[in-house]
Enzyme design. Structure first.
Site, PDB file in Angstrom:
ATOM      1  CB  SER A  57      -0.838  -0.007   1.174  1.00  0.00           C
ATOM      2  OG  SER A  57      -0.095   0.404   2.198  1.00  0.00           O
TER       3      SER A  57
ATOM      4  CE1 TYR B 234       2.361   2.874   7.791  1.00  0.00           C
ATOM      5  CE2 TYR B 234       1.652   0.814   7.423  1.00  0.00           C
ATOM      6  CZ  TYR B 234       2.238   1.622   8.213  1.00  0.00           C
ATOM      7  OH  TYR B 234       2.764   1.093   9.339  1.00  0.00           O
ATOM      8  CG  HIS B 235       2.436  -1.419   4.123  1.00  0.00           C
ATOM      9  ND1 HIS B 235       0.873  -1.717   3.848  1.00  0.00           N
ATOM     10  CD2 HIS B 235       2.698  -2.075   5.274  1.00  0.00           C
ATOM     11  CE1 HIS B 235       0.625  -2.289   4.900  1.00  0.00           C
ATOM     12  NE2 HIS B 235       1.546  -2.599   5.786  1.00  0.00           N
TER      13      HIS B 235
HETATM   14  P1  NAD Z   1      -1.699   6.311  15.455  1.00  0.00           P
HETATM   15  O1  NAD Z   1      -2.049   6.947  14.097  1.00  0.00           O
HETATM   16  O2  NAD Z   1      -2.481   6.000  16.628  1.00  0.00           O
HETATM   17  O3  NAD Z   1      -0.486   7.280  16.198  1.00  0.00           O
HETATM   18  C1  NAD Z   1       0.420   8.037  15.365  1.00  0.00           C
HETATM   19  C2  NAD Z   1       0.319   9.485  16.277  1.00  0.00           C
HETATM   20  O4  NAD Z   1       1.364  10.228  15.583  1.00  0.00           O
HETATM   21  C3  NAD Z   1      -0.750  10.091  16.256  1.00  0.00           C
HETATM   22  O5  NAD Z   1      -0.982  10.776  17.639  1.00  0.00           O
HETATM   23  C4  NAD Z   1      -0.386  11.219  15.289  1.00  0.00           C
HETATM   24  O6  NAD Z   1      -1.314  12.514  15.891  1.00  0.00           O
HETATM   25  C5  NAD Z   1       1.187  11.506  15.324  1.00  0.00           C
HETATM   26  N1  NAD Z   1       1.586  12.054  13.991  1.00  0.00           N
HETATM   27  C6  NAD Z   1       1.312  11.689  12.779  1.00  0.00           C
HETATM   28  N2  NAD Z   1       2.097  12.550  12.010  1.00  0.00           N
HETATM   29  C7  NAD Z   1       2.510  13.645  12.821  1.00  0.00           C
HETATM   30  C8  NAD Z   1       3.589  14.562  12.364  1.00  0.00           C
HETATM   31  N3  NAD Z   1       3.740  14.944  11.154  1.00  0.00           N
HETATM   32  N4  NAD Z   1       3.996  15.316  13.494  1.00  0.00           N
HETATM   33  C9  NAD Z   1       3.596  15.271  14.677  1.00  0.00           C
HETATM   34  N5  NAD Z   1       2.820  14.089  14.914  1.00  0.00           N
HETATM   35  C10 NAD Z   1       2.606  13.334  14.004  1.00  0.00           C
HETATM   36  O7  NAD Z   1      -0.795   5.075  15.146  1.00  0.00           O
HETATM   37  P2  NAD Z   1      -0.372   3.834  15.911  1.00  0.00           P
HETATM   38  O8  NAD Z   1      -1.196   2.708  15.661  1.00  0.00           O
HETATM   39  O9  NAD Z   1       0.029   4.365  17.216  1.00  0.00           O
HETATM   40  O10 NAD Z   1       1.270   3.557  15.193  1.00  0.00           O
HETATM   41  C11 NAD Z   1       2.309   4.100  15.626  1.00  0.00           C
HETATM   42  C12 NAD Z   1       3.399   3.708  14.599  1.00  0.00           C
HETATM   43  O11 NAD Z   1       3.793   2.406  14.720  1.00  0.00           O
HETATM   44  C13 NAD Z   1       3.278   4.046  13.100  1.00  0.00           C
HETATM   45  O12 NAD Z   1       4.388   4.446  12.440  1.00  0.00           O
HETATM   46  C14 NAD Z   1       2.812   2.884  12.782  1.00  0.00           C
HETATM   47  O13 NAD Z   1       3.347   2.617  11.423  1.00  0.00           O
HETATM   48  C15 NAD Z   1       3.439   1.813  13.316  1.00  0.00           C
HETATM   49  N6  NAD Z   1       2.725   0.432  13.512  1.00  0.00           N
HETATM   50  C16 NAD Z   1       1.506   0.428  13.964  1.00  0.00           C
HETATM   51  C17 NAD Z   1       0.819  -0.791  13.944  1.00  0.00           C
HETATM   52  C18 NAD Z   1      -0.500  -0.889  14.446  1.00  0.00           C
HETATM   53  O14 NAD Z   1      -1.203  -1.967  14.077  1.00  0.00           O
HETATM   54  N7  NAD Z   1      -1.258  -0.050  15.042  1.00  0.00           N
HETATM   55  C19 NAD Z   1       1.617  -1.984  13.605  1.00  0.00           C
HETATM   56  C20 NAD Z   1       2.972  -1.822  13.154  1.00  0.00           C
HETATM   57  C21 NAD Z   1       3.461  -0.637  13.075  1.00  0.00           C
HETATM   58  N1  USQ Z   2      -8.846  -7.654   7.020  1.00  0.00           N
HETATM   59  C1  USQ Z   2      -9.955  -8.515   6.763  1.00  0.00           C
HETATM   60  N2  USQ Z   2     -10.923  -7.969   7.325  1.00  0.00           N
HETATM   61  C2  USQ Z   2     -11.017  -6.641   8.009  1.00  0.00           C
HETATM   62  C3  USQ Z   2      -9.788  -5.985   7.860  1.00  0.00           C
HETATM   63  C4  USQ Z   2      -8.712  -6.383   7.438  1.00  0.00           C
HETATM   64  O1  USQ Z   2      -9.867  -9.520   6.204  1.00  0.00           O
HETATM   65  O2  USQ Z   2     -12.015  -6.217   8.146  1.00  0.00           O
HETATM   66  C5  USQ Z   2      -7.437  -8.100   6.621  1.00  0.00           C
HETATM   67  C6  USQ Z   2      -6.743  -7.382   5.294  1.00  0.00           C
HETATM   68  O3  USQ Z   2      -7.322  -7.450   4.166  1.00  0.00           O
HETATM   69  C7  USQ Z   2      -5.533  -7.561   5.635  1.00  0.00           C
HETATM   70  C8  USQ Z   2      -5.247  -8.113   7.050  1.00  0.00           C
HETATM   71  O4  USQ Z   2      -6.625  -8.418   7.540  1.00  0.00           O
HETATM   72  O5  USQ Z   2      -5.184  -8.812   4.865  1.00  0.00           O
HETATM   73  C9  USQ Z   2      -4.718  -7.012   7.893  1.00  0.00           C
HETATM   74  O6  USQ Z   2      -5.264  -5.921   7.852  1.00  0.00           O
HETATM   75  P1  USQ Z   2      -5.060  -4.617   9.047  1.00  0.00           P
HETATM   76  O7  USQ Z   2      -5.980  -3.552   8.488  1.00  0.00           O
HETATM   77  O8  USQ Z   2      -5.436  -5.501  10.197  1.00  0.00           O
HETATM   78  O9  USQ Z   2      -3.602  -4.351   8.708  1.00  0.00           O
HETATM   79  P2  USQ Z   2      -2.617  -3.617   7.939  1.00  0.00           P
HETATM   80  O10 USQ Z   2      -3.535  -2.967   6.729  1.00  0.00           O
HETATM   81  O11 USQ Z   2      -1.656  -4.613   7.496  1.00  0.00           O
HETATM   82  O12 USQ Z   2      -1.988  -2.601   8.840  1.00  0.00           O
HETATM   83  C10 USQ Z   2      -1.688  -2.698  10.437  1.00  0.00           C
HETATM   84  C11 USQ Z   2      -1.472  -1.100  10.769  1.00  0.00           C
HETATM   85  C12 USQ Z   2      -0.168  -0.940  10.113  1.00  0.00           C
HETATM   86  C13 USQ Z   2       0.901  -1.787  10.445  1.00  0.00           C
HETATM   87  C14 USQ Z   2       0.548  -3.377   9.789  1.00  0.00           C
HETATM   88  C15 USQ Z   2       1.548  -4.415  10.136  1.00  0.00           C
HETATM   89  O13 USQ Z   2      -2.568  -0.309  10.719  1.00  0.00           O
HETATM   90  O14 USQ Z   2       0.016   0.621  10.624  1.00  0.00           O
HETATM   91  O15 USQ Z   2       2.017  -1.326   9.608  1.00  0.00           O
HETATM   92  O16 USQ Z   2      -0.817  -3.547  10.544  1.00  0.00           O
HETATM   93  S1  USQ Z   2       1.558  -5.454   9.034  1.00  0.00           S
HETATM   94  O17 USQ Z   2       0.284  -5.981   8.797  1.00  0.00           O
HETATM   95  O18 USQ Z   2       2.520  -6.582   9.249  1.00  0.00           O
HETATM   96  O19 USQ Z   2       2.118  -4.964   7.643  1.00  0.00           O
END
Ligand code: NAD
Ligand code: USQ
Length: 409
Positions: free
Chosen positions: A187, A189-190
């Site tokens: 994506s 994002y990724h």
């Molecule tokens: P989130 O969106 O809840 O938190 C991100 C925070 O960063 C928010 O509070 C936002 O306001 C702040 N932010 C974004 N852009 C900014 C900027 N330009 N300046 C200052 N603040 C800013 O997300 P999260 O779930 O807490 O994820 C945090 C990190 O962990 C991300 O980089 C994400 O890619 C990574 N991550 C999350 C997950 C997941 O499942 N939530 C999984 C893998 C990796």
């Molecule tokens: N999915 C479903 N049903 C749903 C939602 C999601 O089947 O209702 C599927 C998606 O199609 C995907 C998988 O579940 O195949 C994961 O989706 P997700 O939304 O849970 O996770 P993803 O989009 O990959 O992103 C989340 C976080 C991101 C982080 C990533 C880690 O939002 O910040 O980087 O997980 S990873 O998946 O290992 O890349």
């Protein structure tokens, strides 16, 4: 240890800030509150009633006796404010969570794609540039993603960041090389996270910045011991089609009687980690920094892998929820095997939280408690990866040429 937490108001950043503060770290949060503004844009709020940041910090002081400072700053745009803060505060470490992290949000429209790229890449580059300009020896800990690797391999387990390859030099000689594992984003994002990895590589090589990049799997759960100390410290719980991650969504859907929304066959395998382990891993990373001159240190921050279908079956078993299969709004492999190495955290003492029924029920209990805050029209994923998929009036994802059809499991 003095730590700056960029993105410390978010889902991972808030419990991490509290956990570290409780353990005696001196924490300053930087956040531009953009995630709260995106809630307004999407007309959808965290299922849990998160408090304004000033209330959060006041309550934390009253329950723990500890101060957390807060600076409202856009890391991607306000370079000089960021640089000055780093220069004055002189942190030992900076944890970088401050990026737009939802894949579906990043795919909604050209605006959202461009915003995600502008925000994430500028934030990471500004930070690296400011650390280099400050000439301070700061350990940068970044939250990356398992998604930088794609979710499949040639058959081996995904290594922690680097791949050993043999290169044919053309004269029959084979040379051993260690390279960054080939990027394969799924994506926009990724994609930004794969670009981050290259920026870390460069600034580490050129300026000697010490970096730990944590390739994290999908996070589930909500509460940590610290966020449970007072209801006003509660963590955010995203359930909507853009920001909700899959296991939390299934648990929330089961709790409120909505069918579980499996995309495609549900054969997608992903790596998972509980939010409590996120906090533990980041602390372990802070306590085990790379030495000056070391290459970028990369850990896979994940504890188990599951298919989406298995998760739906597990949630259905404990809750009786119906499982429903939807056409996948994303362009991703329908079935994949995923084997991931996570030895480094285990060697450093992580004792992982796995998918126990108790923790699954805890998330469902939270969802039931706040069900009245749920807007059911926001549950279905409506962000499409390509234009050849459409959504019908009920919000089901259907292809243009086969209206009404649902993909079979
Ligand atoms: P989130 O969106 O809840 O938190 C991100 C925070 O960063 C928010 O509070 C936002 O306001 C702040 N932010 C974004 N852009 C900014 C900027 N330009 N300046 C200052 N603040 C800013 O997300 P999260 O779930 O807490 O994820 C945090 C990190 O962990 C991300 O980089 C994400 O890619 C990574 N991550 C999350 C997950 C997941 O499942 N939530 C999984 C893998 C990796
Ligand atoms: N999915 C479903 N049903 C749903 C939602 C999601 O089947 O209702 C599927 C998606 O199609 C995907 C998988 O579940 O195949 C994961 O989706 P997700 O939304 O849970 O996770 P993803 O989009 O990959 O992103 C989340 C976080 C991101 C982080 C990533 C880690 O939002 O910040 O980087 O997980 S990873 O998946 O290992 O890349």
């Amino acid at each position: 240890m003095k730590v700056l937490v960029l993105g410390g108001d978010g889902f991972c950043g808030w419990p991490t800030s509290l956990g570290l503060s409780n353990s005696g770290y001196d924490i300053t949060i930087v956040d531009n509150l953009s995630r709260r503004k995106i809630d307004i844009e999407l007309e959808c709020d965290s299922l849990t009633p998160i408090q304004p940041i000033s209330t959060r910090l006041k309550v934390w002081k009253s329950v723990s006796g500890r101060d957390i400072q807060f600076v409202n700053l856009d890391v991607a745009r306000q370079y000089h404010k960021l640089f000055t803060l780093i220069k004055e505060l002189r942190p030992d470490a900076i944890i970088h969570f401050a990026e737009q992290r939802a894949a579906p949000y990043s795919m909604k429209s050209p605006f959202h794609k461009r915003y995600t790229v502008d925000n994430n890449i500028n934030a990471t580059h500004n930070l690296l540039c400011a650390i280099a300009e400050s000439e301070l020896d700061i350990h940068l800990v970044h939250l990356g993603t398992m998604g930088v690797y794609g979710y499949g391999t040639a058959g081996m387990a995904i290594p922690e960041g680097y791949l050993n390859v043999k290169v044919d030099c053309g004269n029959g000689e084979l040379k051993d090389l260690e390279i960054l594992y080939p990027a394969n984003p799924g994506s926009v994002y990724h994609l930004t996270k794969t670009q981050d990895a290259l920026m870390f590589y460069y600034y580490n090589k050129n300026d000697g910045i010490r970096v730990t990049d944590l390739h994290q799997g999908v996070v589930w759960g909500t509460n940590t011991p610290e966020t449970m100390m007072d209801e006003r410290l509660i963590n955010r719980f995203d359930y909507d089609g853009d920001y909700g991650t899959v296991l939390n969504r299934f648990l929330m859907q089961a709790a409120i009687g909505h069918p579980l929304t499996v995309h495609g066959t549900g054969g997608q395998t992903r790596a998972f980690i509980h939010i409590r382990d996120t906090v533990k891993c980041i602390r372990i990373a802070l306590e085990n920094p790379p030495q000056k001159g070391d290459k970028v240190q990369i850990f896979n921050q994940t504890t188990e892998t599951h298919t989406v279908r298995n998760l739906a079956e597990l949630v259905s078993e404990i809750s009786g929820a119906e499982i429903r299969y939807y056409r996948n709004p994303r362009k991703e492999a329908t079935e994949n095997k995923l084997n991931v190495l996570n030895e480094r955290f285990l060697q450093l003492g992580l004792n992982p939280v796995t998918l126990q029924e108790g923790l699954l029920s805890e998330v469902m209990d939270i969802a039931k408690k706040y069900e009245y805050r749920c807007d059911k029209s926001k549950i279905i994923c409506k962000s499409l990866w390509t234009k050849d998929i459409e959504i019908d009036a009920e919000g089901s994802n259907i292809p243009i040429n086969q209206p009404g059809e649902r993909e079979a499991p």
